[in-house]
Motif scaffolding. Structure first.
Motif, short mmCIF file in Angstrom:
data_model
loop_
_atom_site.label_atom_id
_atom_site.label_comp_id
_atom_site.label_asym_id
_atom_site.label_seq_id
_atom_site.Cartn_x
_atom_site.Cartn_y
_atom_site.Cartn_z
N PHE A 50 58.98 -25.20 -23.07
CA PHE A 50 57.94 -24.92 -21.83
C PHE A 50 58.13 -25.79 -20.56
N SER B 113 55.72 -20.05 -18.33
CA SER B 113 55.18 -20.65 -19.49
C SER B 113 54.04 -20.28 -19.98
N GLU B 114 52.70 -19.82 -19.13
CA GLU B 114 51.57 -19.57 -19.42
C GLU B 114 51.87 -18.00 -19.88
N GLN C 38 52.87 -18.17 -23.65
CA GLN C 38 52.20 -18.55 -24.62
C GLN C 38 50.83 -17.73 -24.88
N GLN D 183 59.85 -15.89 -28.04
CA GLN D 183 58.39 -16.24 -28.39
C GLN D 183 58.27 -16.16 -29.87
N LYS E 289 58.55 -26.80 -28.89
CA LYS E 289 57.74 -26.11 -27.94
C LYS E 289 57.71 -26.72 -26.38
#
Length: 336
Positions: free
Chosen positions: A278, A286-287, A290, A263, A274
């Motif tokens: 992802f 992925s969500e 982020q 991260q 990125k």
């Protein structure tokens, strides 16, 4: 026009990058040192309005210099002069060439960079390792990698060490080696001094050799200079190079790396990095990643360097175990 003539070279570079656009400027920055990036960023930030005439003059100057370099690489200075005189006129052609003189004089072994690696190998393989290191330092990295791959294993490590630790070479020594090699190759050049070698030079070369040759060189180097080997390894694969891995390898790295490190590393990563990371996660992961990155808030660049380096360590460890493969040159092109 007067305004353009009073600008320094760095200021002209800033105006040029502004004129060429953000994408080109970003691409150029990726090829510069941190100090150079900082200097140009400062100039760009401080450029006041430049009139259209001055901007066009700077673009024309850049175009002329680029043309001259291309012509010189194609057929030498005389060829460049003839073509430029036809295109620009005698006076402007001489002006362009004169501005390139100093740059041309720090490019030894220009003739050798056009030679066949097999031919060069035959001329230098029996020379002293320091001489071999000097010549390879000035060749294109792919060309040097092919020659290094063909040397005896004990000589490979010795030459790699000498390239990495090379500080500077006397212009007289460079000229003498040039003359000898030039005579053997029956070509011509006229260059008198230069700075070569260093960690980056050996990294560029090792990135072009096959994995077996790289491993042999680093193993032998580690006996004599383990700190040098660690520094070379750090620079051979950087975090952004993760985009060179295939999807299976990236997924393995994601699984093995510390999520917090990943991260932080992605926080300041390029958009293409990125996107690759992802796209190799599940939608849910992925969500979640982020969202966690957003909650972090701003981070300092130096706070992500260690996490990125730890991820690079994971990648190199997986490669050493044979779990993933890092794409390299030097496979089918090794000289035998």
């Amino acid at each position: 026009m007067q305004r353009q003539q009073t600008l320094s070279g760095r200021q002209k570079a800033a105006v040029l990058l502004i004129a060429l656009g953000q994408d080109v400027a970003a691409s150029v920055f990726q090829r510069l040192s941190q100090e150079e990036v900082e200097q140009l960023t400062f100039e760009i930030a401080n450029v006041s309005k430049v009139n259209l005439e001055s901007r066009e003059a700077i673009l024309d100057e850049f175009r002329s210099l680029a043309m001259a370099r291309e012509y010189i690489q194609t057929g030498g200075i005389d060829y460049a002069r003839n073509v430029l005189e036809q295109a620009l006129g005698t006076r402007e052609a001489e002006d362009v060439l004169s501005r390139l003189t100093s740059a041309l004089q720090v490019r030894p072994f220009h003739f050798a960079r056009k030679a066949d690696p097999n031919q060069l190998l035959g001329f230098i393989q029996d020379e002293h390792p320091q001489t071999v290191a000097l010549v390879l330092s000035f060749l294109e990295s792919e060309q040097a990698a092919m020659i290094l791959s063909a040397l005896q294993p004990d000589l490979q490590a010795d030459v790699a060490r000498r390239i990495a630790t090379m500080k500077g070479t006397s212009p007289d020594v460079i000229a003498e080696v040039e003359d000898i090699l030039e005579s053997k190759l029956s070509t011509m050049t006229s260059i008198d001094s230069a700075q070569a070698g260093g960690i980056e030079a050996v990294v560029d070369i090792l990135n072009g050799v096959d994995r077996s040759t790289e491993k042999t060189i680093l193993e032998q180097l580690s006996v004599k200079d383990p700190e040098l080997v660690e520094e070379i390894k750090k620079r051979m694969f950087v975090f952004e190079d993760i985009i060179l891995l295939d999807s299976r390898a990236i997924q393995r790295v994601i699984r093995d790396a510390d999520p917090r490190d990943l991260q932080l590393a992605l926080k300041v990563a390029r958009d293409d990095v990125k996107e690759v990371i992802f796209s190799n996660m599940s939608n849910r992961m992925s969500e979640s990643f982020q969202e966690d990155m957003e909650y972090m808030g701003p981070v300092r660049l130096r706070d992500v360097e260690d996490p990125q380096q730890r991820i690079v360590g994971v990648i190199r460890h997986l490669e050493e175990l044979g779990e993933i493969v890092i794409s390299r040159g030097g496979g089918d092109d090794i000289i035998v």
